[in-house]
Scaffold this motif. Sequence first.
Motif, PDB file in Angstrom:
ATOM      1  N   MET A  33      41.188  36.766 -15.748  1.00  0.00           N
ATOM      2  CA  MET A  33      39.776  37.081 -15.990  1.00  0.00           C
ATOM      3  C   MET A  33      38.875  36.315 -15.029  1.00  0.00           C
ATOM      4  O   MET A  33      37.936  36.879 -14.447  1.00  0.00           O
ATOM      5  CB  MET A  33      39.396  36.752 -17.432  1.00  0.00           C
ATOM      6  N   PHE A  34      39.149  35.016 -14.875  1.00  0.00           N
ATOM      7  CA  PHE A  34      38.374  34.193 -13.934  1.00  0.00           C
ATOM      8  C   PHE A  34      38.498  34.756 -12.514  1.00  0.00           C
ATOM      9  O   PHE A  34      37.506  34.863 -11.792  1.00  0.00           O
ATOM     10  CB  PHE A  34      38.884  32.756 -13.988  1.00  0.00           C
ATOM     11  N   PHE A  35      39.727  35.123 -12.129  1.00  0.00           N
ATOM     12  CA  PHE A  35      39.988  35.640 -10.792  1.00  0.00           C
ATOM     13  C   PHE A  35      39.192  36.921 -10.543  1.00  0.00           C
ATOM     14  O   PHE A  35      38.508  37.057  -9.527  1.00  0.00           O
ATOM     15  CB  PHE A  35      41.488  35.918 -10.654  1.00  0.00           C
ATOM     16  N   MET A  36      39.240  37.868 -11.505  1.00  0.00           N
ATOM     17  CA  MET A  36      38.564  39.149 -11.310  1.00  0.00           C
ATOM     18  C   MET A  36      37.041  38.999 -11.390  1.00  0.00           C
ATOM     19  O   MET A  36      36.303  39.602 -10.602  1.00  0.00           O
ATOM     20  CB  MET A  36      39.039  40.169 -12.338  1.00  0.00           C
ATOM     21  N   THR A  37      36.561  38.196 -12.346  1.00  0.00           N
ATOM     22  CA  THR A  37      35.118  38.000 -12.488  1.00  0.00           C
ATOM     23  C   THR A  37      34.537  37.370 -11.227  1.00  0.00           C
ATOM     24  O   THR A  37      33.464  37.770 -10.744  1.00  0.00           O
ATOM     25  CB  THR A  37      34.810  37.108 -13.712  1.00  0.00           C
ATOM     26  N   THR A  38      35.271  36.392 -10.675  1.00  0.00           N
ATOM     27  CA  THR A  38      34.813  35.739  -9.454  1.00  0.00           C
ATOM     28  C   THR A  38      34.809  36.713  -8.274  1.00  0.00           C
ATOM     29  O   THR A  38      33.867  36.731  -7.463  1.00  0.00           O
ATOM     30  CB  THR A  38      35.711  34.526  -9.135  1.00  0.00           C
ATOM     31  N   THR A  39      35.851  37.536  -8.182  1.00  0.00           N
ATOM     32  CA  THR A  39      35.925  38.536  -7.117  1.00  0.00           C
ATOM     33  C   THR A  39      34.710  39.459  -7.165  1.00  0.00           C
ATOM     34  O   THR A  39      34.057  39.715  -6.143  1.00  0.00           O
ATOM     35  CB  THR A  39      37.213  39.371  -7.255  1.00  0.00           C
ATOM     36  N   TRP A  40      34.387  39.942  -8.360  1.00  0.00           N
ATOM     37  CA  TRP A  40      33.257  40.859  -8.511  1.00  0.00           C
ATOM     38  C   TRP A  40      31.925  40.158  -8.249  1.00  0.00           C
ATOM     39  O   TRP A  40      31.027  40.711  -7.625  1.00  0.00           O
ATOM     40  CB  TRP A  40      33.263  41.481  -9.904  1.00  0.00           C
ATOM     41  N   PHE A  41      31.810  38.909  -8.718  1.00  0.00           N
ATOM     42  CA  PHE A  41      30.567  38.151  -8.528  1.00  0.00           C
ATOM     43  C   PHE A  41      30.276  37.938  -7.042  1.00  0.00           C
ATOM     44  O   PHE A  41      29.136  38.100  -6.582  1.00  0.00           O
ATOM     45  CB  PHE A  41      30.672  36.801  -9.243  1.00  0.00           C
ATOM     46  N   VAL A  42      31.317  37.561  -6.274  1.00  0.00           N
ATOM     47  CA  VAL A  42      31.128  37.296  -4.845  1.00  0.00           C
ATOM     48  C   VAL A  42      30.685  38.565  -4.122  1.00  0.00           C
ATOM     49  O   VAL A  42      29.786  38.536  -3.278  1.00  0.00           O
ATOM     50  CB  VAL A  42      32.429  36.739  -4.219  1.00  0.00           C
ATOM     51  N   ASP A  45      27.068  40.051  -6.668  1.00  0.00           N
ATOM     52  CA  ASP A  45      25.906  39.168  -6.830  1.00  0.00           C
ATOM     53  C   ASP A  45      25.577  38.384  -5.563  1.00  0.00           C
ATOM     54  O   ASP A  45      24.406  38.243  -5.191  1.00  0.00           O
ATOM     55  CB  ASP A  45      26.136  38.201  -7.992  1.00  0.00           C
ATOM     56  N   LEU A  46      26.624  37.830  -4.927  1.00  0.00           N
ATOM     57  CA  LEU A  46      26.372  37.093  -3.688  1.00  0.00           C
ATOM     58  C   LEU A  46      26.239  38.028  -2.496  1.00  0.00           C
ATOM     59  O   LEU A  46      25.718  37.643  -1.449  1.00  0.00           O
ATOM     60  CB  LEU A  46      27.495  36.079  -3.420  1.00  0.00           C
ATOM     61  N   GLY A  47      26.754  39.266  -2.656  1.00  0.00           N
ATOM     62  CA  GLY A  47      26.640  40.266  -1.605  1.00  0.00           C
ATOM     63  C   GLY A  47      27.351  39.887  -0.330  1.00  0.00           C
ATOM     64  O   GLY A  47      26.885  40.177   0.770  1.00  0.00           O
ATOM     65  N   SER A  48      28.516  39.225  -0.481  1.00  0.00           N
ATOM     66  CA  SER A  48      29.225  38.741   0.706  1.00  0.00           C
ATOM     67  C   SER A  48      30.713  39.018   0.578  1.00  0.00           C
ATOM     68  O   SER A  48      31.471  38.154   0.141  1.00  0.00           O
ATOM     69  CB  SER A  48      28.974  37.236   0.887  1.00  0.00           C
ATOM     70  N   ALA A  49      31.119  40.206   0.971  1.00  0.00           N
ATOM     71  CA  ALA A  49      32.537  40.556   0.926  1.00  0.00           C
ATOM     72  C   ALA A  49      33.340  39.665   1.867  1.00  0.00           C
ATOM     73  O   ALA A  49      34.497  39.344   1.605  1.00  0.00           O
ATOM     74  CB  ALA A  49      32.730  42.024   1.293  1.00  0.00           C
ATOM     75  N   SER A  50      32.718  39.219   2.981  1.00  0.00           N
ATOM     76  CA  SER A  50      33.425  38.373   3.938  1.00  0.00           C
ATOM     77  C   SER A  50      33.740  36.992   3.359  1.00  0.00           C
ATOM     78  O   SER A  50      34.661  36.312   3.810  1.00  0.00           O
ATOM     79  CB  SER A  50      32.584  38.204   5.207  1.00  0.00           C
ATOM     80  N   SER A  51      32.965  36.573   2.359  1.00  0.00           N
ATOM     81  CA  SER A  51      33.190  35.262   1.743  1.00  0.00           C
ATOM     82  C   SER A  51      34.295  35.302   0.695  1.00  0.00           C
ATOM     83  O   SER A  51      34.762  34.252   0.239  1.00  0.00           O
ATOM     84  CB  SER A  51      31.902  34.757   1.070  1.00  0.00           C
ATOM     85  N   MET A 168      32.168  42.821 -18.143  1.00  0.00           N
ATOM     86  CA  MET A 168      31.163  42.871 -17.068  1.00  0.00           C
ATOM     87  C   MET A 168      30.426  44.204 -17.057  1.00  0.00           C
ATOM     88  O   MET A 168      29.235  44.259 -16.748  1.00  0.00           O
ATOM     89  CB  MET A 168      31.824  42.614 -15.714  1.00  0.00           C
ATOM     90  N   GLU A 169      31.137  45.293 -17.408  1.00  0.00           N
ATOM     91  CA  GLU A 169      30.509  46.617 -17.431  1.00  0.00           C
ATOM     92  C   GLU A 169      29.392  46.679 -18.463  1.00  0.00           C
ATOM     93  O   GLU A 169      28.323  47.231 -18.214  1.00  0.00           O
ATOM     94  CB  GLU A 169      31.567  47.675 -17.742  1.00  0.00           C
ATOM     95  N   PHE A 170      29.630  46.075 -19.640  1.00  0.00           N
ATOM     96  CA  PHE A 170      28.669  46.205 -20.743  1.00  0.00           C
ATOM     97  C   PHE A 170      27.753  44.991 -20.922  1.00  0.00           C
ATOM     98  O   PHE A 170      26.697  45.106 -21.520  1.00  0.00           O
ATOM     99  CB  PHE A 170      29.416  46.472 -22.055  1.00  0.00           C
ATOM    100  N   ALA A 171      28.191  43.818 -20.411  1.00  0.00           N
ATOM    101  CA  ALA A 171      27.385  42.618 -20.676  1.00  0.00           C
ATOM    102  C   ALA A 171      27.129  41.754 -19.451  1.00  0.00           C
ATOM    103  O   ALA A 171      26.431  40.745 -19.552  1.00  0.00           O
ATOM    104  CB  ALA A 171      28.056  41.779 -21.765  1.00  0.00           C
TER     105      ALA A 171
END
Length: 410
Positions: A33-42, A45-51, A168-171
């Motif tokens: 969950m941490f791994f996927m949430t972080t992947t999506w956040f970067v 939210d951060l808008g940086s696929a390169s990061s 993440m989809e709902f909340a």
Amino acid sequence: MEEQEQQQQSLLKNRPFIFLFLGSFLAMIGFTMFFMTTTWFVISDLGSASSLGIILIAITVPRILMMAFGGVLADKFKKTTIMFTTSFIQGILLVIIFLLNNADLLTFGYLIILGLLFGTLDAFSGPAGTSLIPKLVEKSQIKQANAIIQGFGQIGIVIGPVISGSVMEFAGVTTGYFVAAIIVLLSAFFMFPPFLKEGPVDNTIKQTPLKDLIEGFNYVKASRFLITGILILITLNFFAFGSISIAIPILVETYGGSPINLSYIEAALGIGMLVSTAIIGTVKIRRRGLTSLLGLIATLLVAIAFSQIPNLHILTALAFLIGFTITFVSIPFFTSAQEDTDPRIMGRVMSIIFLAMNGFDPLAYAGVTVLVARGVDIQLVILSFSLIGLLIALITLWRGKTYRNYTSNY
């Protein structure tokens, strides 16, 4: 058959083992969950696929590098204390990430530091958990215990992203981190040392951590069975599983598939693993070495077919077969290593095996990615990897007499 049922019943009534199983299962869900949430956040939210690559390296590479020292700690201290402490601190780190994100203060720098700490802690819990199993169950039940924990671990790998994506989809992402924190802290609760009732530490020899580490490597080096088994795991994870894992999304795109096709193939891979772990947990396998080698050869043969067939429906079926054969490689060797290793040095041996299982996936990812980026056809890459792996497996079958003839008494 009646004896097997009695063993299964007694294992399921073993309360410390049940707590270990629940704690490990929840920890796996929390980590994914941490791994996927972080992947999506970067990305979002951060808008940086390169990061994203930098973040994933921060999470995974320290975890791999610290595994050997995780084994040293597992032999020096109570394994239950290590598991509880690491899960509890990981839960606290997730709470910090949740609070930072909730206050709109979660930056790229904070995420790298916290991700590095989270991944490093995971390196200590893995060897401790696997080396604890022989202390909680009878030797005749180790294979079944491994099948249960590893089988449900695969379920956790599937469930974690599903829960994370749904939350993440709902909340939103913030709630995703909060739910991950709750699950990881719950895993720490089940790993609370008084629940697991671990016996005294086996390793009472006082020496420096470096000498402990060298002793562990020397122990493995002196065992032809362990050396061969580790070579088999490296071959499996570099030339088959690691390369196939990174190739699946590329193949889906190449053959004109959609995200739903990708999810079908990934699910088939996980279901194959689940089915085979269920079989391994109930069937007595004495020729463990030969079973492991034949499982490796079967996996690589399916991988060769996987590289050649441009049909997503057939690839889904082949993914099931890859998942099915993979566990016949790892669990028999894993179980035999736990049965035969000196308990005093168990943590260090398990950490080296864990390193062989997990340390070569990133190298395979990098190798496949570089070759594809240079214009090499993905089918040719997978075919080449599989053929090299198959050659290694056949040479091992021919030359590895000690491993091939290994027979378990349990």
